[in-house]
Structures are given as structure tokens and as C-alpha cells.
Design a protein around this motif. Sequence first.
Motif, PDB file in Angstrom:
ATOM      1  N   SER A  81     -48.275 -35.167 -12.568  1.00  0.00           N
ATOM      2  CA  SER A  81     -48.984 -34.172 -13.014  1.00  0.00           C
ATOM      3  C   SER A  81     -48.197 -33.223 -14.034  1.00  0.00           C
ATOM      4  O   SER A  81     -47.230 -33.089 -13.920  1.00  0.00           O
ATOM      5  CB  SER A  81     -49.723 -33.268 -11.887  1.00  0.00           C
ATOM      6  OG  SER A  81     -48.552 -32.428 -11.215  1.00  0.00           O
ATOM      7  N   LYS A  82     -49.203 -32.745 -14.915  1.00  0.00           N
ATOM      8  CA  LYS A  82     -48.701 -31.749 -15.857  1.00  0.00           C
ATOM      9  C   LYS A  82     -47.913 -30.603 -15.192  1.00  0.00           C
ATOM     10  O   LYS A  82     -46.987 -30.030 -15.644  1.00  0.00           O
ATOM     11  CB  LYS A  82     -49.756 -31.419 -16.950  1.00  0.00           C
ATOM     12  CG  LYS A  82     -50.272 -32.441 -17.838  1.00  0.00           C
ATOM     13  CD  LYS A  82     -49.130 -33.007 -18.489  1.00  0.00           C
ATOM     14  CE  LYS A  82     -49.633 -33.902 -19.641  1.00  0.00           C
ATOM     15  NZ  LYS A  82     -48.720 -34.995 -20.527  1.00  0.00           N
ATOM     16  N   GLU A  83     -48.581 -30.156 -13.984  1.00  0.00           N
ATOM     17  CA  GLU A  83     -48.048 -28.943 -13.491  1.00  0.00           C
ATOM     18  C   GLU A  83     -46.790 -29.326 -12.791  1.00  0.00           C
ATOM     19  O   GLU A  83     -45.589 -28.693 -13.081  1.00  0.00           O
ATOM     20  CB  GLU A  83     -48.807 -28.529 -12.289  1.00  0.00           C
ATOM     21  CG  GLU A  83     -48.376 -27.538 -11.505  1.00  0.00           C
ATOM     22  CD  GLU A  83     -49.381 -27.032 -10.211  1.00  0.00           C
ATOM     23  OE1 GLU A  83     -49.017 -25.929  -9.734  1.00  0.00           O
ATOM     24  OE2 GLU A  83     -50.073 -27.937  -9.948  1.00  0.00           O
TER      25      GLU A  83
ATOM     26  N   GLU B 281     -44.069 -29.498 -15.534  1.00  0.00           N
ATOM     27  CA  GLU B 281     -43.777 -28.174 -16.220  1.00  0.00           C
ATOM     28  C   GLU B 281     -42.510 -27.510 -15.246  1.00  0.00           C
ATOM     29  O   GLU B 281     -42.014 -26.923 -15.595  1.00  0.00           O
ATOM     30  CB  GLU B 281     -44.968 -27.193 -16.277  1.00  0.00           C
ATOM     31  CG  GLU B 281     -45.847 -27.744 -17.461  1.00  0.00           C
ATOM     32  CD  GLU B 281     -47.157 -26.846 -17.428  1.00  0.00           C
ATOM     33  OE1 GLU B 281     -46.950 -26.126 -16.875  1.00  0.00           O
ATOM     34  OE2 GLU B 281     -47.970 -27.131 -18.533  1.00  0.00           O
ATOM     35  N   ILE B 282     -43.080 -27.878 -13.920  1.00  0.00           N
ATOM     36  CA  ILE B 282     -41.901 -26.851 -12.916  1.00  0.00           C
ATOM     37  C   ILE B 282     -40.552 -27.899 -13.219  1.00  0.00           C
ATOM     38  O   ILE B 282     -39.650 -27.007 -13.179  1.00  0.00           O
ATOM     39  CB  ILE B 282     -42.783 -27.220 -11.691  1.00  0.00           C
ATOM     40  CG1 ILE B 282     -43.702 -26.416 -11.228  1.00  0.00           C
ATOM     41  CG2 ILE B 282     -41.444 -26.936 -10.679  1.00  0.00           C
ATOM     42  CD1 ILE B 282     -44.525 -26.804  -9.919  1.00  0.00           C
TER      43      ILE B 282
ATOM     44  N   GLN C 274     -37.236 -22.743 -12.133  1.00  0.00           N
ATOM     45  CA  GLN C 274     -38.241 -22.900 -11.017  1.00  0.00           C
ATOM     46  C   GLN C 274     -37.554 -23.842 -10.100  1.00  0.00           C
ATOM     47  O   GLN C 274     -37.764 -23.877  -9.059  1.00  0.00           O
ATOM     48  CB  GLN C 274     -39.498 -23.440 -11.720  1.00  0.00           C
ATOM     49  CG  GLN C 274     -40.367 -22.513 -12.440  1.00  0.00           C
ATOM     50  CD  GLN C 274     -41.762 -22.754 -12.570  1.00  0.00           C
ATOM     51  OE1 GLN C 274     -42.472 -22.936 -11.868  1.00  0.00           O
ATOM     52  NE2 GLN C 274     -42.134 -23.243 -13.914  1.00  0.00           N
TER      53      GLN C 274
ATOM     54  N   GLN D 170     -42.781 -32.555  -3.314  1.00  0.00           N
ATOM     55  CA  GLN D 170     -43.992 -31.799  -3.052  1.00  0.00           C
ATOM     56  C   GLN D 170     -44.990 -32.612  -2.236  1.00  0.00           C
ATOM     57  O   GLN D 170     -45.481 -33.648  -2.479  1.00  0.00           O
ATOM     58  CB  GLN D 170     -44.705 -31.838  -4.482  1.00  0.00           C
ATOM     59  CG  GLN D 170     -45.754 -30.776  -4.605  1.00  0.00           C
ATOM     60  CD  GLN D 170     -46.775 -30.534  -5.742  1.00  0.00           C
ATOM     61  OE1 GLN D 170     -47.060 -31.685  -6.458  1.00  0.00           O
ATOM     62  NE2 GLN D 170     -46.983 -29.411  -6.198  1.00  0.00           N
TER      63      GLN D 170
ATOM     64  N   SER E  45     -46.008 -23.690  -4.627  1.00  0.00           N
ATOM     65  CA  SER E  45     -45.551 -23.927  -5.947  1.00  0.00           C
ATOM     66  C   SER E  45     -45.019 -22.845  -6.520  1.00  0.00           C
ATOM     67  O   SER E  45     -45.982 -21.705  -6.682  1.00  0.00           O
ATOM     68  CB  SER E  45     -46.640 -24.645  -6.790  1.00  0.00           C
ATOM     69  OG  SER E  45     -46.568 -24.447  -8.188  1.00  0.00           O
TER      70      SER E  45
ATOM     71  N   LYS F 173     -44.987 -22.187  -9.634  1.00  0.00           N
ATOM     72  CA  LYS F 173     -45.896 -21.894 -10.539  1.00  0.00           C
ATOM     73  C   LYS F 173     -47.221 -21.255 -10.245  1.00  0.00           C
ATOM     74  O   LYS F 173     -47.545 -20.210 -11.075  1.00  0.00           O
ATOM     75  CB  LYS F 173     -46.168 -23.132 -11.624  1.00  0.00           C
ATOM     76  CG  LYS F 173     -46.984 -22.950 -12.993  1.00  0.00           C
ATOM     77  CD  LYS F 173     -47.002 -24.469 -13.374  1.00  0.00           C
ATOM     78  CE  LYS F 173     -47.945 -24.085 -14.730  1.00  0.00           C
ATOM     79  NZ  LYS F 173     -49.274 -23.762 -14.712  1.00  0.00           N
ATOM     80  N   THR F 174     -47.856 -21.804  -9.273  1.00  0.00           N
ATOM     81  CA  THR F 174     -49.246 -21.253  -9.014  1.00  0.00           C
ATOM     82  C   THR F 174     -49.102 -20.272  -7.981  1.00  0.00           C
ATOM     83  O   THR F 174     -49.908 -19.374  -7.842  1.00  0.00           O
ATOM     84  CB  THR F 174     -49.925 -22.329  -8.580  1.00  0.00           C
ATOM     85  OG1 THR F 174     -49.602 -23.049  -7.367  1.00  0.00           O
ATOM     86  CG2 THR F 174     -50.083 -23.493  -9.868  1.00  0.00           C
TER      87      THR F 174
END
Length: 252
Positions: A59-61, A64-65, A71, A152, A247, A249-250
Amino acid sequence: MKSLKKAAAVAAAAVLCVSMSVGVFASSPTDPEIPSVWGGNGTDKDGNKVTAMQTEELSKEVEEILKDEEQVKEILKEAGYEVTEDQNAVVLGAGNIELVDGQWDGMEMPEGGVDLELRLETGSWDWDTNTYVENETLKDLKDGDTVYVLHQKADGTWEVLEGTAVVENIYGYTYYSVKAHFDSLSPVAIVKIMSNGEVVVLDKEEKPVGTIKPGEKDPVGTIQPEKAEGKGDSKVVKTSSATTKKSPKTGN
């Protein structure tokens, strides 16, 4: 969707087989920055053979991580590892890994998990220059080195597992893979820690999470007493080798 996943698994299997003879992995030109973990083989607790393959794109998320070293370091720190500013966290490869059966259909994780040896991408084809580019992240990785598997889970949290690098020469080509135990599969990333040009092992702190009296039992069975020096109580430390986090990021 099922047929697409099966096609992707078959293609990945073909690439994996070809790599054993020519030492080349063809990766997507749309994301050359993160090398792939195509899959690998292993066994369950009863010794039955299992096969794992990358069946979907990250996934894009997650991309990015993994492209953000800070991160990646934060995930390691939250798992209790001590990472300093002068150390580098290098992603060796990543992929959405799934167990597949003989028909390349997804299958459930066996009870007790599996021990897998996941093959790392040794290089990729640069479609712009029409040349083969070696995976430079594998430089300095030696057989037996400790690496870290960022996994994850289905609920979006991350756990960190420790793996062992396998570096072997087959018919004149060098191949890289990582051995680790998995109780579930989904996005995984293999990370090495570099310091002064060498692969290093991180220290991990044991964080007390409470105290119990000697002889008392943990009511939920997830912690065990460890005698504290010079005190009547015992420290309580987690016995799990994996630590989860939300996460970075989120925050979910």
C-alpha cells in the motif's frame, strides 16, 4: 480479484525459479526504491513444507513509512530496541507475503506458525536505461548477520521480529535470504542496522511493567516474575519476542 492474485503469485514463482539460475529479479519500474521480497519456502511446526509468495503490491501508506528512515527507527524503538542517531536503518526488501497452496491460492496460517526463508531481491531492471542494477542495500550483509523483520499485522499495528541473514553462492551467483518465524503474514520489510560501515545488532531494553510478590502468579499468563536484586518483590517483564505499535504515520 482472486484470478489476479493467482496470476501475480504464478508470475512471482516464475521469477523466483528463474532467479535461481540467472540471479536476476525483475522489479516494477514504478517503485525502484524499495527492493522486493518475492517470497520463499519453509516448514510448519510439524515439518510440513510451505510456500510463501508476494501476491499484492504494498500500500502507499506502507511504502511511505518504509521510505522514511525515521519512521522505521521509531518502529524499532517502540519495540524496545535502542537505535542511535548515528546508526542507519536500511530496508533490504519488502512485500505483501502470503502462504499459497499447490494451486497458488492463498491458504490459512498453520497453528504454531511457520519458519520461512524469504528470498531478497538481488537487483532490478532499470527500464529507462535498459540496464540491470544491483541491489546496493545488500552490500556488507554477511551470512549469519542479525536483521529485523518489520511486520504489519491485520489490525494495522507493527511488530518487530529478529531474523538471520543467509548469504550463499550458487553456480557463481550470490543469493540473499532471511530466516525468521512468523505467526501471521501480511506486509513485511527486512531491515539491517548499519554503524561505521558494518551490520550491527541492536541492544534491547527490558521494560518492567509491574511487580508481583514472590510466589504469586500472573493472572493473565502473559508475564513472568524475574527476581529483582536486593528487593523482596520481583520485576515483571514481557516474555513475547515481538512488540506491536500503531502505524507511526496514522497513529491508528
